[in-house]
Design a protein around this motif. Structure first.
Motif, PDB file in Angstrom:
ATOM      1  N   GLY A 254      42.868  46.819  32.835  1.00 14.90           N
ATOM      2  CA  GLY A 254      42.970  45.371  32.872  1.00 14.90           C
ATOM      3  C   GLY A 254      42.555  44.807  34.221  1.00 14.90           C
ATOM      4  N   TRP A 255      42.985  43.581  34.472  1.00 17.60           N
ATOM      5  CA  TRP A 255      42.730  42.956  35.769  1.00 17.60           C
ATOM      6  C   TRP A 255      43.453  43.727  36.862  1.00 17.60           C
ATOM      7  CZ3 TRP A 255      39.648  38.732  36.945  1.00 17.60           C
ATOM      8  CH2 TRP A 255      39.049  38.108  35.854  1.00 17.60           C
ATOM      9  N   TRP A 256      42.829  43.789  38.020  1.00 13.65           N
ATOM     10  CA  TRP A 256      43.357  44.616  39.114  1.00 13.65           C
ATOM     11  C   TRP A 256      43.357  43.804  40.403  1.00 13.65           C
ATOM     12  CZ3 TRP A 256      45.803  49.042  40.041  1.00 13.65           C
ATOM     13  CH2 TRP A 256      45.748  49.593  41.314  1.00 13.65           C
ATOM     14  N   ALA A 257      44.511  43.758  41.083  1.00 11.48           N
ATOM     15  CA  ALA A 257      44.593  43.132  42.408  1.00 11.48           C
ATOM     16  C   ALA A 257      44.197  44.192  43.431  1.00 11.48           C
ATOM     17  CB  ALA A 257      46.005  42.610  42.671  1.00 11.48           C
ATOM     18  N   SER A 258      42.944  44.162  43.838  1.00 10.90           N
ATOM     19  CA  SER A 258      42.364  45.279  44.583  1.00 10.90           C
ATOM     20  C   SER A 258      42.742  45.308  46.054  1.00 10.90           C
ATOM     21  CB  SER A 258      40.833  45.244  44.456  1.00 10.90           C
ATOM     22  OG  SER A 258      40.313  44.015  44.939  1.00 10.90           O
ATOM     23  N   ASN A 259      43.338  44.239  46.577  1.00 15.02           N
ATOM     24  CA  ASN A 259      43.704  44.234  47.993  1.00 15.02           C
ATOM     25  C   ASN A 259      45.215  44.272  48.200  1.00 15.02           C
ATOM     26  OD1 ASN A 259      43.961  41.620  46.964  1.00 15.02           O
ATOM     27  ND2 ASN A 259      43.528  40.635  48.927  1.00 15.02           N
ATOM     28  N   VAL A 260      45.942  44.824  47.224  1.00 18.30           N
ATOM     29  CA  VAL A 260      47.394  44.994  47.345  1.00 18.30           C
ATOM     30  C   VAL A 260      47.702  46.468  47.123  1.00 18.30           C
ATOM     31  CG1 VAL A 260      49.656  44.288  46.513  1.00 18.30           C
ATOM     32  CG2 VAL A 260      47.768  42.667  46.469  1.00 18.30           C
ATOM     33  N   TYR A 261      48.270  47.135  48.125  1.00 20.17           N
ATOM     34  CA  TYR A 261      48.418  48.579  48.068  1.00 20.17           C
ATOM     35  C   TYR A 261      49.860  49.007  48.289  1.00 20.17           C
ATOM     36  CZ  TYR A 261      43.343  48.518  48.489  1.00 20.17           C
ATOM     37  OH  TYR A 261      42.019  48.275  48.292  1.00 20.17           O
ATOM     38  N   MET A 262      50.149  50.199  47.780  1.00 18.29           N
ATOM     39  CA  MET A 262      51.486  50.764  47.854  1.00 18.29           C
ATOM     40  C   MET A 262      51.960  50.930  49.296  1.00 18.29           C
ATOM     41  SD  MET A 262      52.592  54.351  46.138  1.00 18.29           S
ATOM     42  CE  MET A 262      51.227  55.155  46.980  1.00 18.29           C
ATOM     43  N   GLY A 263      51.055  51.287  50.192  1.00 17.22           N
ATOM     44  CA  GLY A 263      51.450  51.548  51.572  1.00 17.22           C
ATOM     45  C   GLY A 263      51.488  50.321  52.453  1.00 17.22           C
ATOM     46  N   ASP A 264      51.233  49.134  51.884  1.00 19.28           N
ATOM     47  CA  ASP A 264      51.227  47.922  52.701  1.00 19.28           C
ATOM     48  C   ASP A 264      52.580  47.714  53.371  1.00 19.28           C
ATOM     49  OD1 ASP A 264      48.658  47.472  51.928  1.00 19.28           O
ATOM     50  OD2 ASP A 264      49.123  45.885  50.490  1.00 19.28           O
ATOM     51  N   SER A 265      52.539  47.336  54.646  1.00 22.65           N
ATOM     52  CA  SER A 265      53.786  47.101  55.369  1.00 22.65           C
ATOM     53  C   SER A 265      54.332  45.707  55.133  1.00 22.65           C
ATOM     54  CB  SER A 265      53.563  47.314  56.873  1.00 22.65           C
ATOM     55  OG  SER A 265      52.546  46.442  57.349  1.00 22.65           O
ATOM     56  N   PRO A 268      52.939  40.374  50.232  1.00 21.73           N
ATOM     57  CA  PRO A 268      52.138  39.140  50.287  1.00 21.73           C
ATOM     58  C   PRO A 268      53.007  37.900  50.120  1.00 21.73           C
ATOM     59  CG  PRO A 268      51.060  40.779  48.911  1.00 21.73           C
ATOM     60  CD  PRO A 268      52.435  41.317  49.223  1.00 21.73           C
ATOM     61  N   GLU A 269      52.836  36.953  51.012  1.00 19.14           N
ATOM     62  CA  GLU A 269      53.600  35.714  50.971  1.00 19.14           C
ATOM     63  C   GLU A 269      52.770  34.602  50.325  1.00 19.14           C
ATOM     64  OE1 GLU A 269      55.077  34.780  54.825  1.00 19.14           O
ATOM     65  OE2 GLU A 269      56.302  36.601  54.976  1.00 19.14           O
ATOM     66  N   PRO A 270      53.394  33.496  49.947  1.00 18.78           N
ATOM     67  CA  PRO A 270      52.632  32.379  49.385  1.00 18.78           C
ATOM     68  C   PRO A 270      51.461  32.011  50.283  1.00 18.78           C
ATOM     69  CG  PRO A 270      54.973  31.982  49.125  1.00 18.78           C
ATOM     70  CD  PRO A 270      54.851  33.231  49.947  1.00 18.78           C
ATOM     71  N   GLY A 271      50.300  31.804  49.657  1.00 14.63           N
ATOM     72  CA  GLY A 271      49.088  31.513  50.398  1.00 14.63           C
ATOM     73  C   GLY A 271      48.174  32.707  50.567  1.00 14.63           C
ATOM     74  N   TYR A 272      48.673  33.894  50.249  1.00 20.01           N
ATOM     75  CA  TYR A 272      47.860  35.108  50.362  1.00 20.01           C
ATOM     76  C   TYR A 272      46.674  35.033  49.395  1.00 20.01           C
ATOM     77  CZ  TYR A 272      46.783  40.144  50.449  1.00 20.01           C
ATOM     78  OH  TYR A 272      46.162  41.359  50.579  1.00 20.01           O
ATOM     79  N   LYS A 273      45.496  35.451  49.855  1.00 18.96           N
ATOM     80  CA  LYS A 273      44.291  35.395  49.043  1.00 18.96           C
ATOM     81  C   LYS A 273      44.106  36.722  48.294  1.00 18.96           C
ATOM     82  CE  LYS A 273      43.217  31.305  50.566  1.00 18.96           C
ATOM     83  NZ  LYS A 273      43.340  30.104  49.698  1.00 18.96           N
ATOM     84  N   PHE A 274      44.436  36.710  47.015  1.00 21.79           N
ATOM     85  CA  PHE A 274      44.313  37.927  46.208  1.00 21.79           C
ATOM     86  C   PHE A 274      42.869  38.133  45.773  1.00 21.79           C
ATOM     87  CE2 PHE A 274      48.763  36.815  45.807  1.00 21.79           C
ATOM     88  CZ  PHE A 274      49.390  38.042  45.894  1.00 21.79           C
ATOM     89  N   LYS A 275      42.433  39.372  45.814  1.00 19.02           N
ATOM     90  CA  LYS A 275      41.129  39.751  45.300  1.00 19.02           C
ATOM     91  C   LYS A 275      41.335  40.414  43.946  1.00 19.02           C
ATOM     92  CE  LYS A 275      39.113  40.543  49.888  1.00 19.02           C
ATOM     93  NZ  LYS A 275      38.487  41.568  50.786  1.00 19.02           N
TER      94      LYS A 275
END
Length: 698
Positions: A254-265, A268-275
């Motif tokens: 399906g659709w994939w949020a490609s810039n959100v990862y398991m290891g992210d410290s 994402p807060e409101p305003g984050y630009k999802f790819k």
């Protein structure tokens, strides 16, 4: 995303459906089952048999209670047994405190085992090492030990000589011996048993069968398949082969949020630009069946299970018949090894079972405790929520949070596909200034609809993190019905609300629900209440939660006794036939071919098997060849070659599995060749000439 019109149509369909009380079960009530076993997330499954009983454990990550155990008598119908973990007291990240969180972490890939009267569940708690939970009864209570070892995605074997082995690691498969008291590993016993480069992957499952050691693993390069290794000695040498590959059951990523990862410290807060990446075949991850194992029945038959990504629903569990050939346990049927039917005959067990879903998904909150389908987002603050049994409501007291993803005591349950809608009744009369409560999708990006209390009164507030769009409007009442209507095969949903509980009004555009590797879960319905001004506030009462699954009733998905036409989904052409074969209609598309397609009468042959009789006087659709030929003709007399296992693909789509070749009827689009029963299965986009759209003629 201007998809509101699509969702409005879906909503109308949902509201007109009369099967409100039914939940998806794999059991088709005719001696067959259809994958997935559950149309909601159950990732990293592991199954064992103890006598005539089967037990299933799976990943629950940051959700609490965690480490779920289900029970079955037939591998198809499952009931909830217990959670092994109430909460994890391993650090502030499990409490959403001090700016720390455990999204996508926590309980991973458990291994359930039974030995000498004791049930064991071994699991990695990510960043905290290997844990083991033990119980004499799978209903619990479960006791816990930390094994002080950084082992993940492990599988355990209690060998005949009393030794206990664990296999783990990615690509380079390692084995180590465990101490009998489960206090840790035996020092000096770790060994690489399968070197890197042998395609073994991870998510191992180890067995000892007829004196040989078998390890089944998931390999993700390039897109996912299941490997098997075997040896005469637990430490090898091992030989390997592929036992399942390319089986997607006709589903794309399906659709994939490609810039959100398991290891992210950072969350994402409101305003984050999802790819966002759109759907497209096998372009990401392990879409085909992967990460599973095998289990035997009391009669000696073997079955396999594995998981597969089902879009925004998450990773689901699927069941496959196993065929042993040359001492390898291949998923699939003779003549079509490595591929699994979506619909097949149920396992042959002695028990008589009835169709059942593992959970009751709706909740009026009038019981003594929450239904087991519910899980909290991270550990709950137990002093800040309660069930008001007198009123019949769930009370969430608001705690400060900078955003929905940081709110404590958010109560969740998995979305259910392929379509479902959730309705929550919210009494916001006790909210205080800055309190925000309502219904949301727990996902990254998330979306919410609820009531915000301001100094001027109540505000109906909608927010979509994907588009960073907020809609607010004044509200004259403090009690409201909130609804989220999801089409999870399109990864979209629509929020709506109602004052009277009858007429629902859409708010905002449709919401995109991509999968992503931060929570590493499918979307979840969520009931929430938190304070936006940094203080503790009042409370919200949720008086009811109802979940409706319009496509759960599949009793009419085989048009038995009906007269139908078949249109090839890959070519958009009707099927026509003569005694020499079955082929496309001569028109360029279905509309031009009107009147040229063959009309078939669907005859019931028990256990989901059908015979198709052409009403042009030429006889029954029949497979007269085997192997590569798989010749499909129309024959006057019905024979074994005339039997097909109907594969329900939903939405009036099907495949026809020949019970002579164990392969599917199909053709190559744009080819002049006739149909043949030689196809191993459908491609993810279903456009390969194997999937048909059936239409009943009145």
């Amino acid at each position: 995303m201007k998809l509101t019109k699509i969702i409005l149509f879906v909503t109308i369909c949902l509201l007109s459906f009369n099967s409100f009380g039914q939940s998806w079960t794999a059991d088709n009530r005719n001696g067959t089952y259809t994958n997935p076993l559950f149309y909601d997330e159950f990732s990293d499954p592991d199954i064992i048999r103890v006598g005539d009983d089967f037990y299933l454990a799976g990943t629950t990550m940051h959700c609490m209670p965690g480490l779920v155990v289900l029970h079955s008598k037939d591998l198809v119908n499952w009931t909830f047994m217990s959670y092994a973990i109430d909460s994890l007291s391993l650090g502030p990240e499990f409490n959403l405190r001090n700016g720390k969180e455990a999204y996508g972490q926590g309980v991973w890939a458990p291994c359930i085992r039974y030995h000498n009267g004791m049930f064991y569940i071994f699991t990695n708690v990510n960043n905290h090492g290997m844990q083991v939970y033990m119980a004499k009864d799978p209903k619990g209570p479960w006791t816990h030990k930390s094994m002080n070892s950084k082992i993940y995605d492990l599988s355990v074997l209690f060998d005949d000589d009393g030794k206990i082995y664990a296999v783990y690691n990615y690509n380079e498969v390692r084995m180590v011996e465990l101490k009998p008291d489960m206090s840790g590993v035996v020092e000096g016993t770790e060994k690489v048993i399968i070197p890197a480069g042998n395609n073994m992957g991870e998510g191992h499952h180890i067995y000892k069968i007829k004196g040989k050691y078998y390890i089944i693993s998931a390999n993700y390069a390039p897109c996912g398949r299941m490997q098997c290794a075997r040896a005469d000695n637990p430490f090898g040498p091992y030989e390997t082969t592929v036992i399942s590959a390319n089986e997607t059951l006709g589903f794309q990523v399906g659709w994939w949020a490609s810039n959100v990862y398991m290891g992210d410290s950072q969350v994402p807060e409101p305003g984050y630009k999802f790819k966002l990446s759109p759907p497209g075949g096998n372009r990401y991850g392990a879409v085909p069946l992967h990460q599973g194992g095998i289990v035997d029945l009391p009669n000696g038959d073997w079955w396999g299970w594995s998981m597969m990504d089902f879009m925004s629903v998450g990773r689901t569990t699927c069941l496959s018949p196993v065929t042993w050939q040359e001492e390898w346990p291949y998923f699939g049927l003779p003549g079509n090894l490595g591929r699994s039917p979506r619909t097949w005959i149920k396992p042959n067990v002695a028990a008589t079972t009835t169709p059942s879903a593992p959970y009751l998904r709706s909740d009026d909150f009038a019981g003594p405790k929450l239904q087991p389908v519910w899980q909290w987002n991270h550990n709950p603050v137990n002093t800040k929520w309660e069930l008001n049994k007198k009123k019949g409501s769930l009370r969430l007291r608001t705690l400060p949070a900078k955003d929905f993803l940081w709110a404590s005591n958010t109560l969740t349950q998995r979305v259910v596909g392929p379509e479902s809608y959730a309705t929550a009744v919210l009494d916001a009369s006790a909210l205080k200034q800055g309190d925000y409560a309502g219904l949301a999708y727990l996902n990254i990006p998330y979306a919410s609809l609820g009531i915000l209390k301001t100094k001027d009164g109540f505000i109906l507030r909608f927010y979509d993190q994907c588009t960073d769009k907020t809609i607010e409007q004044k509200l004259a009442v403090d009690k409201i019905n909130l609804r989220a209507t999801g089409d999870y095969e399109k990864d979209i949903s629509q929020f709506s609300y109602s004052i009277d509980g009858e007429e629902f009004i859409n708010i905002g555009d449709s919401v995109r629900l991509p999968y992503q590797a931060k929570t590493f879960q499918g979307s979840r319905y969520a009931l929430f209440a938190y304070n936006t001004t940094g203080v503790e506030g009042g409370y919200a009462d949720f008086e009811d939660f109802k979940l409706v699954e319009p496509l759960a009733d599949r009793s009419k998905n085989i048009p038995v006794g009906k007269i139908i036409t078949l249109t090839n989904l890959g070519t958009d052409q009707l099927v026509w036939a003569n005694p020499h074969g079955m082929m496309h209609s001569q028109g360029k598309n279905s509309s031009e071919a009107t009147g040229k397609g063959v009309q078939f009468k669907v005859h019931d042959r028990d256990k989901g098997q059908v015979a198709l009789e052409a009403l042009n006087g030429t006889g029954f659709l029949t497979v007269v060849g085997i192997g590569i030929s798989g010749d499909v003709r129309l024959m006057k007399e019905e024979s074994k070659g005339s039997l097909f296992q109907w594969q329900d693909m939903l939405h009036n789509q099907c495949m026809l599995l020949s019970l002579k070749t164990n392969r599917f009827i199909g053709l190559t689009p744009d080819s002049t060749e006739p149909y043949a029963a030689d196809r191993p299965g459908a491609l993810p986009n279903r456009k390969d000439g194997t999937v048909f759209v059936w239409k009943v003629l009145e």
